[in-house]
Design a protein around this motif. Sequence first.
Motif, PDB file in Angstrom:
ATOM      1  N   UNK A  27      34.705 -60.002  -1.831  1.00  9.94           N
ATOM      2  CA  UNK A  27      33.673 -60.751  -1.130  1.00  9.94           C
ATOM      3  C   UNK A  27      32.282 -60.465  -1.649  1.00  9.94           C
ATOM      4  N   UNK A  28      31.342 -60.495  -0.722  1.00  8.41           N
ATOM      5  CA  UNK A  28      29.939 -60.284  -1.071  1.00  8.41           C
ATOM      6  C   UNK A  28      29.665 -58.796  -1.238  1.00  8.41           C
ATOM      7  N   UNK A  29      28.740 -58.441  -2.129  1.00  6.13           N
ATOM      8  CA  UNK A  29      28.399 -57.035  -2.297  1.00  6.13           C
ATOM      9  C   UNK A  29      27.861 -56.430  -1.004  1.00  6.13           C
ATOM     10  N   UNK A  30      28.167 -55.178  -0.794  1.00 10.20           N
ATOM     11  CA  UNK A  30      27.610 -54.442   0.344  1.00 10.20           C
ATOM     12  C   UNK A  30      26.258 -53.914  -0.103  1.00 10.20           C
ATOM     13  N   UNK A  31      25.308 -54.822  -0.176  1.00 13.64           N
ATOM     14  CA  UNK A  31      23.992 -54.523  -0.733  1.00 13.64           C
ATOM     15  C   UNK A  31      22.990 -55.525  -0.176  1.00 13.64           C
ATOM     16  N   UNK A  32      21.693 -55.245  -0.343  1.00 13.09           N
ATOM     17  CA  UNK A  32      20.685 -56.219   0.096  1.00 13.09           C
ATOM     18  C   UNK A  32      20.846 -57.531  -0.665  1.00 13.09           C
ATOM     19  N   UNK A  33      20.465 -58.614  -0.034  1.00 15.38           N
ATOM     20  CA  UNK A  33      20.613 -59.947  -0.632  1.00 15.38           C
ATOM     21  C   UNK A  33      19.915 -60.031  -1.983  1.00 15.38           C
ATOM     22  N   UNK A  34      18.756 -59.370  -2.136  1.00 15.56           N
ATOM     23  CA  UNK A  34      18.031 -59.461  -3.395  1.00 15.56           C
ATOM     24  C   UNK A  34      18.821 -58.839  -4.548  1.00 15.56           C
ATOM     25  N   UNK A  35      19.830 -57.988  -4.252  1.00 14.22           N
ATOM     26  CA  UNK A  35      20.605 -57.320  -5.301  1.00 14.22           C
ATOM     27  C   UNK A  35      21.918 -58.043  -5.616  1.00 14.22           C
ATOM     28  N   UNK A  36      22.253 -59.093  -4.873  1.00 17.16           N
ATOM     29  CA  UNK A  36      23.528 -59.778  -5.069  1.00 17.16           C
ATOM     30  C   UNK A  36      23.702 -60.295  -6.495  1.00 17.16           C
ATOM     31  N   UNK A  37      22.658 -60.857  -7.070  1.00 16.16           N
ATOM     32  CA  UNK A  37      22.752 -61.409  -8.416  1.00 16.16           C
ATOM     33  C   UNK A  37      23.080 -60.313  -9.432  1.00 16.16           C
ATOM     34  N   UNK A  38      22.470 -59.150  -9.276  1.00 17.72           N
ATOM     35  CA  UNK A  38      22.727 -58.033 -10.198  1.00 17.72           C
ATOM     36  C   UNK A  38      24.179 -57.574 -10.087  1.00 17.72           C
ATOM     37  N   UNK A  39      24.712 -57.493  -8.866  1.00 27.60           N
ATOM     38  CA  UNK A  39      26.107 -57.086  -8.686  1.00 27.60           C
ATOM     39  C   UNK A  39      27.061 -58.137  -9.236  1.00 27.60           C
ATOM     40  N   UNK A  40      26.772 -59.410  -8.986  1.00 23.90           N
ATOM     41  CA  UNK A  40      27.630 -60.479  -9.501  1.00 23.90           C
ATOM     42  C   UNK A  40      27.647 -60.453 -11.029  1.00 23.90           C
ATOM     43  N   UNK A  41      26.486 -60.254 -11.632  1.00 23.18           N
ATOM     44  CA  UNK A  41      26.411 -60.165 -13.098  1.00 23.18           C
ATOM     45  C   UNK A  41      27.208 -58.976 -13.622  1.00 23.18           C
ATOM     46  N   UNK A  42      27.147 -57.856 -12.901  1.00 24.61           N
ATOM     47  CA  UNK A  42      27.895 -56.662 -13.319  1.00 24.61           C
ATOM     48  C   UNK A  42      29.403 -56.900 -13.227  1.00 24.61           C
ATOM     49  N   UNK A  43      29.845 -57.603 -12.190  1.00 28.25           N
ATOM     50  CA  UNK A  43      31.270 -57.931 -12.069  1.00 28.25           C
ATOM     51  C   UNK A  43      31.694 -58.852 -13.213  1.00 28.25           C
ATOM     52  N   UNK A  44      30.859 -59.837 -13.540  1.00 27.76           N
ATOM     53  CA  UNK A  44      31.173 -60.756 -14.639  1.00 27.76           C
ATOM     54  C   UNK A  44      31.257 -60.010 -15.971  1.00 27.76           C
ATOM     55  N   UNK A  45      30.339 -59.082 -16.202  1.00 25.67           N
ATOM     56  CA  UNK A  45      30.347 -58.281 -17.434  1.00 25.67           C
ATOM     57  C   UNK A  45      31.596 -57.414 -17.501  1.00 25.67           C
ATOM     58  N   UNK A  46      31.939 -56.780 -16.369  1.00 26.49           N
ATOM     59  CA  UNK A  46      33.145 -55.939 -16.314  1.00 26.49           C
ATOM     60  C   UNK A  46      34.396 -56.774 -16.577  1.00 26.49           C
ATOM     61  N   UNK A  47      34.461 -57.964 -15.982  1.00 26.48           N
ATOM     62  CA  UNK A  47      35.614 -58.850 -16.187  1.00 26.48           C
ATOM     63  C   UNK A  47      35.732 -59.235 -17.667  1.00 26.48           C
ATOM     64  N   UNK A  48      34.600 -59.535 -18.296  1.00 26.25           N
ATOM     65  CA  UNK A  48      34.605 -59.891 -19.718  1.00 26.25           C
ATOM     66  C   UNK A  48      35.131 -58.728 -20.559  1.00 26.25           C
ATOM     67  N   UNK A  49      34.677 -57.496 -20.239  1.00 22.97           N
ATOM     68  CA  UNK A  49      35.112 -56.312 -20.980  1.00 22.97           C
ATOM     69  C   UNK A  49      36.611 -56.064 -20.811  1.00 22.97           C
ATOM     70  N   UNK A  50      37.127 -56.366 -19.617  1.00 18.97           N
ATOM     71  CA  UNK A  50      38.556 -56.166 -19.336  1.00 18.97           C
ATOM     72  C   UNK A  50      39.407 -57.366 -19.757  1.00 18.97           C
ATOM     73  N   UNK A  51      38.728 -58.422 -20.221  1.00 20.06           N
ATOM     74  CA  UNK A  51      39.397 -59.689 -20.553  1.00 20.06           C
ATOM     75  C   UNK A  51      40.166 -60.213 -19.343  1.00 20.06           C
ATOM     76  N   UNK A  52      39.490 -60.154 -18.209  1.00 16.79           N
ATOM     77  CA  UNK A  52      40.078 -60.599 -16.950  1.00 16.79           C
ATOM     78  C   UNK A  52      39.282 -61.781 -16.407  1.00 16.79           C
ATOM     79  N   UNK A  53      39.914 -62.545 -15.549  1.00 15.10           N
ATOM     80  CA  UNK A  53      39.251 -63.671 -14.883  1.00 15.10           C
ATOM     81  C   UNK A  53      38.551 -63.124 -13.642  1.00 15.10           C
ATOM     82  N   UNK A  54      37.240 -63.361 -13.505  1.00 18.57           N
ATOM     83  CA  UNK A  54      36.550 -62.860 -12.311  1.00 18.57           C
ATOM     84  C   UNK A  54      36.839 -63.740 -11.101  1.00 18.57           C
TER      85      UNK A  54
END
Length: 138
Positions: A27-54
């Motif tokens: 779901x949504x990051x357990x973080x302030x709304x202003x940080x959601x974009x940074x967490x989403x980007x980090x998940x996308x980067x991690x998925x790319x590194x793992x060759x996984x579908x986010x």
Amino acid sequence: MTHMLTLSGVPGGCGVQQIGGVLMAAGEPLAPVWAWSAFASAVLTTARQLRAVPCFAPVGSEFAAVLRDLGLRSVRMGSTPYIHLHSWPQRGDAGAKIRHALNRAARDGVDVQERSPFRGKPTRRPPPNSTGHVKSRR
């Protein structure tokens, strides 16, 4: 196993788990709304590194807008359950529990609407009477 993805200098985290070829973000990051974009980007980067579908599930409309800005699209995977109260047994304990839930929702400020499959427009449920209960119509 679920892991908590954290970012240096950003409060909060985002739960992630790899299941086969999918990186699930809980779901949504357990973080302030202003940080959601940074967490989403980090998940996308991690998925790319793992060759996984986010995959982010479940998410609300605010976080879905953040994901859309990052180039992702939403896929509806479920819907809100509805009860057809005219055919539902409304007598006895079952009916009492439904009426109790409707009364509680009305007291808590939820806009309870009734839709008829034969009419196009919803009708608003009458406000609670002076005792705080909605009268049952049988």
